[in-house]
Design a protein around this motif. Structure first.
Motif, PDB file in Angstrom:
ATOM      1  N   VAL A   1       0.853  -1.183   0.000  1.00 50.34           N
ATOM      2  CA  VAL A   1       0.000   0.000   0.000  1.00 50.34           C
ATOM      3  C   VAL A   1       0.893   1.237   0.000  1.00 50.34           C
ATOM      4  N   LEU A   2       0.690   2.099  -0.978  1.00 49.03           N
ATOM      5  CA  LEU A   2       1.494   3.311  -1.057  1.00 49.03           C
ATOM      6  C   LEU A   2       1.073   4.292   0.033  1.00 49.03           C
ATOM      7  N   PRO A   3       2.012   4.954   0.642  1.00 52.11           N
ATOM      8  CA  PRO A   3       1.645   5.975   1.634  1.00 52.11           C
ATOM      9  C   PRO A   3       1.047   7.188   0.932  1.00 52.11           C
ATOM     10  N   PRO A   4       0.344   8.036   1.664  1.00 52.64           N
ATOM     11  CA  PRO A   4      -0.209   9.251   1.044  1.00 52.64           C
ATOM     12  C   PRO A   4       0.901  10.070   0.396  1.00 52.64           C
ATOM     13  N   GLN A   5       0.656  10.505  -0.834  1.00 47.13           N
ATOM     14  CA  GLN A   5       1.658  11.278  -1.558  1.00 47.13           C
ATOM     15  C   GLN A   5       1.490  12.757  -1.238  1.00 47.13           C
ATOM     16  N   ARG A   6       2.553  13.360  -0.770  1.00 44.78           N
ATOM     17  CA  ARG A   6       2.523  14.786  -0.425  1.00 44.78           C
ATOM     18  C   ARG A   6       3.669  15.486  -1.151  1.00 44.78           C
ATOM     19  N   ASN A   7       3.343  16.587  -1.742  1.00 45.64           N
ATOM     20  CA  ASN A   7       4.366  17.340  -2.457  1.00 45.64           C
ATOM     21  C   ASN A   7       5.327  18.006  -1.480  1.00 45.64           C
ATOM     22  N   ASN A   8       6.546  18.145  -1.922  1.00 44.29           N
ATOM     23  CA  ASN A   8       7.527  18.950  -1.199  1.00 44.29           C
ATOM     24  C   ASN A   8       7.407  20.366  -1.754  1.00 44.29           C
ATOM     25  N   VAL A   9       6.595  21.177  -1.085  1.00 46.95           N
ATOM     26  CA  VAL A   9       6.252  22.491  -1.620  1.00 46.95           C
ATOM     27  C   VAL A   9       7.491  23.343  -1.833  1.00 46.95           C
ATOM     28  N   ALA A  10       8.398  23.338  -0.859  1.00 39.30           N
ATOM     29  CA  ALA A  10       9.596  24.169  -0.971  1.00 39.30           C
ATOM     30  C   ALA A  10      10.436  23.758  -2.174  1.00 39.30           C
ATOM     31  N   LEU A  11      10.593  22.446  -2.358  1.00 40.26           N
ATOM     32  CA  LEU A  11      11.383  21.966  -3.485  1.00 40.26           C
ATOM     33  C   LEU A  11      10.683  22.263  -4.811  1.00 40.26           C
ATOM     34  N   ASP A  12       9.362  22.069  -4.857  1.00 40.79           N
ATOM     35  CA  ASP A  12       8.612  22.349  -6.085  1.00 40.79           C
ATOM     36  C   ASP A  12       8.745  23.812  -6.480  1.00 40.79           C
ATOM     37  N   ARG A  13       8.616  24.697  -5.518  1.00 40.86           N
ATOM     38  CA  ARG A  13       8.713  26.126  -5.832  1.00 40.86           C
ATOM     39  C   ARG A  13      10.129  26.504  -6.261  1.00 40.86           C
TER      40      ARG A  13
END
Length: 843
Positions: free
Chosen positions: A522-534
């Protein structure tokens, strides 16, 4: 790490070819990077089985015609012994002793026609084919060999003299032929820094049981109790200290077999005591040290007459000096754990012994020390001292306290075997902080989930028990697994520890035998790395404007960064995050300025190209008075110089980039990221040209500075003279926090736009940006665009005045605008400008 295969065979049977052994171990996570062959068919110089044999020296006599030559009579298993003319200095002590066959001296014997290395050649690796010739009137057809002539080492001071149970005439390759495996000791296999550790792996992979060395001793001497005390002031750094006293030893060369193994493992033989210490370290993995007991006793007579010798381990005092075995006097860092007595320091614990108490050629009584040390502390101390030893190498990777007793016992037994002496009763074992036992629960489901293969509990148990883990069945499909002492890499954390155990199972299965399977967990919830994305968005926006990203060192010097502030002295190192042990003086502190780093790259590239447009988004490190760790701030640095465009046959030379080119780049980036409320305000900065520098503000917060670099600064960095260098240094954290991820969008316009141009006369001090802000605010939703396209200054305008011409586009989302509506909007804009700035409409 180098491990002779012959040494491995003392502890585990090996019946496979050496390359197959190396491949098996590599696939189990112990990468064999190189194999050296000595005398074997795969060696650069294979030893001829017929012409290189083991000889038994029977007699040594003086050469009748040469003082520096002897005649050695050698039994090679033939009907008659052979006579060899040699100048080996280590045979001279046996001249005139008659029959010395009872000494059991054996040596490599090379017959005429065999090929060996030329021991006297100046060019390494030169071989020679042995031919008979007369030497001072005596025919000589054979020779006795040194290590250099056989390709074992560069040792050529004498021939090899050894004790061996092999019969004379035995092929030398069967006696001394060997292969040496060289491993990369990676962090996840740091436990394999000893021959026994490697033997455990081989045994587990081949289904065998390790044959451990003999740790038994004959302790028949006077009791040590009452003659020695041991204590530590920091048990968390020195949890165990074992001492064994051996009296009546004799210092001499160690047996050749021990010397050979040390050489093959990369160490230099010295004498029997030092060699045993190194041998045990390589074999068991427990570094140990020998103190001259008589020296310790004499020192004790100074601080405690008739009292016991006191051994104390403690942290170094400020400014304390230790003279180490290499003859260097070193000032100790605060982290150093020292072995001391009631008088002064004796050695650096876990790293290197001291000169004061080292074993001498005439030493007769020695104290063997085997201790456990905190691996992080050893690593810190060795790095601070720039002192890297074999002992420190092992302790810095972790040596379990249980090894201290085994190392001491093994050393005591070997010393008694090779140096004689009597071992004192009552071995001293000071163990103030016993190590915890690691016990974890592992299920078959854990293994299947992480490896993607199904294994039975019995199979898993077999793999782990082969590695000396203790396993107990729990429930239907689980095991209670207890890690052996030598496995410091197994975590006590249940999650990490289970993963460590599964890794062991994978190694035993063989990484090359684990099939490819699809992830079924089961994959864990996917959360973006906001700081890295920006940050990626920012870099992409900069690249779209034509800039090129660079990545620079985070280490620098205060003097380098002082180039940004001409006329000001460099900051002291204390104002930086300074490295305790920098690799070079040019990289001794963590940077405070990112612009300095990018300017260095721009200067280096300016020697090869005129067009430079660079940026970097990275971290600077700002010490904080009220915090242990520095503030790590992400900055953006931009540097441009050179022509605005490449040379062309149409336009000729292009004008150089200037302040406004850089401003345009930044505006494009801010627009691409939808950063709201960005403004540029005139400012001042030491690094920039006065009048050509602006502060950048975002949402009312100061974000940094941009402008044209001051000529003095450009010269300090070695940038070309007379060329403008626009640069910016901005707070990327502030910029990225202002990025509007949910910005408004509008549909394509359905109705045509109406264009109007206006020219306004305002005071010279009025910023064009402020004028544009009022235009946009007053124009309302009908104003689609406002662009400054001309700035004019002239006598007809009057002193202190300028004309700003704007191109205005009006557009309605739901109808076509007529001239009356546009004229009304334009009038409102002009009135607002007149009220705000006293602007006059220029016809």
């Amino acid at each position: 790490m180098k491990v002779p295969v012959s040494w491995l065979k003392d502890f585990v049977d090996i019946d496979m070819p050496v390359p197959a052994l190396a491949e098996m171990m590599t696939m189990a996570g112990m990468e064999v990077t190189h194999i050296d062959y000595i005398g074997l068919p795969e060696a650069p110089l294979p030893w001829d089985r017929e012409k290189l044999v083991l000889g038994h020296v029977l007699r040594v006599e003086q050469h009748p015609n040469a003082d520096k030559l002897v005649l050695a009579t050698v039994d090679i298993g033939a009907a008659e012994p052979e006579t060899v003319v040699t100048g080996a200095p280590n045979l001279f002590p046996y001249i005139g002793q008659g029959d010395i066959s009872g000494l059991g001296l054996k040596s490599p014997f090379v017959m005429e026609g065999a090929t060996v290395y030329d021991g006297h050649a100046k060019v390494p690796g030169k071989t020679m084919k042995l031919k008979g010739r007369a030497i001072r009137g005596i025919m000589n057809r054979h020779m006795l060999c040194s290590e250099k002539e056989l390709g074992i080492s560069d040792e050529h001071e004498g021939i090899i003299l050894m004790q061996s149970e092999a019969a004379p005439g035995t092929p030398l390759v069967d006696v001394l032929g060997d292969a040496v495996l060289e491993f990369d000791v990676l962090p996840n296999i740091a436990r394999t820094t000893a021959v026994i550790c490697v033997a455990r792996e081989v045994a587990a992979l081949t289904g065998q049981t390790v044959r451990y060395p003999d740790y038994s001793i004959r302790a028949t001497g006077p009791a040590l109790k009452g003659r020695l005390t041991i204590e530590t002031t920091a048990p968390e750094l020195n949890p165990r200290f074992v001492g064994v006293l051996i009296e009546g030893i004799k210092i001499k060369p160690s047996p050749y077999r021990m010397q050979l193994r040390l050489r093959l493992a990369g160490m230099r033989p010295i004498n029997n005591i030092v060699d045993v210490s190194n041998y045990v370290m390589l074999e068991v993995g427990q570094p140990n040290h020998a103190f001259d007991w008589d020296i310790l006793r004499r020192r004790a007579d100074e601080y405690a007459p008739a009292g016991p010798v006191r051994i104390i381990t403690r942290l170094a005092r400020p400014g304390e000096i230790v003279e180490t075995l290499d003859g260097e006097k070193r000032e100790m860092p605060p982290s150093a754990m020292l072995v001391t007595d009631g008088k002064d320091n004796l050695s650096i614990g876990g790293i290197m012994g001291g000169m004061e108490s080292e074993v001498q050629d005439d030493s007769r009584n020695i104290l063997i020390e085997a201790a456990a040390w905190n691996f992080i502390n050893i690593r810190q101390t060795a790095t601070a001292l720039k002192l890297h030893s074999e002992a420190g190498y092992r302790f810095s990777r972790g040596a379990h306290p249980s090894l201290a007793m085994l190392g001491a016992l093994r050393a005591a037994r070997l010393i008694q075997d090779v140096a004689g002496g009597t071992i004192a009763r009552d071995i001293f074992d000071y163990y103030p902080l016993p190590a915890e036992t690691i016990s974890l629960e592992l299920s078959t489901a854990d293994v299947s989930r992480l490896l993607g293969i199904g294994l039975s509990r019995d199979t898993i148990r077999g793999y782990l028990e082969g590695l000396e883990f203790a396993c107990e069945a729990v429930g239907a499909d689980s095991l209670r697994v207890t890690a052996p002492d030598h496995r410091l890499d197994i975590s006590a954390d249940p999650v990490i520890g289970r993963a460590d155990l599964v890794e062991e199972v994978a190694r035993m299965v063989g990484y090359d035998k684990i099939p490819n399977t699809e992830l079924r967990d089961v994959l864990p919830p996917q959360r973006n790395n906001v700081a890295l994305d920006r940050e990626r968005l920012l870099k992409d926006a900069l690249v779209k404007t034509g800039l090129q990203e660079v990545i620079t060192y985070r280490l620098t010097t205060p003097e380098a960064e002082a180039r940004l502030t001409p006329g000001q002295p460099a900051l002291d190192d204390s104002r930086y995050v300074a490295l305790v042990n920098p690799s070079t003086a040019e990289r001794r502190v963590m940077r405070r300025s990112l612009l300095n780093s990018v300017l260095e790259i721009a200067a280096a590239n300016s020697r090869f190209t005129a067009e430079i447009a660079l940026f970097e988004v990275s971290t600077v490190f700002l010490p904080q008075d009220d915090a242990l760790l520095p503030l790590e701030q992400t900055r953006l640095a931009v540097v441009m110089t050179g022509p605005r465009a490449g040379h062309s046959w149409q336009d000729g030379a292009s004008a150089p980039v200037d302040f406004y080119d850089l401003k345009g780049v930044l505006q494009a980036v801010f627009a691409g990221l939808h950063v709201p409320a960005v403004s540029f305000r005139a400012g001042r900065h030491r690094a920039f040209y006065p009048g050509r520098v602006a502060g950048v503000w975002v949402n009312g917060d100061y974000a940094g500075v941009m402008g044209q670099l001051h000529p003095q600064v450009a010269a300090a960095f070695g940038l070309p003279d007379g060329v403008a260098v626009p640069a910016a240094d901005l707070d990327a954290d502030l910029l990225l926090a202002a990025v509007d991820e949910y910005h408004r969008v509008a549909p394509l316009p359905r109705f045509p736009a109406v264009q109007q141009d206006i020219a306004l006369v305002v005071d010279e001090a009025v910023p064009a940006a402020d004028v544009e802000q009022v235009i946009r605010k007053t124009g309302g939703f009908l104003l689609a665009s406002a662009r400054l396209f001309d700035v004019y200054r002239g006598e007809q305008l009057g002193a202190g005045k300028k004309s700003l011409a704007y191109n205005l586009w009006f557009q309605s989302p739901d109808k076509t605008l007529n001239d009356k509506v546009v004229a009304k909007q334009q009038k409102r804009i002009v009135q607002a400008l007149e009220k705000q700035f006293g602007a006059k409409l220029r016809s």
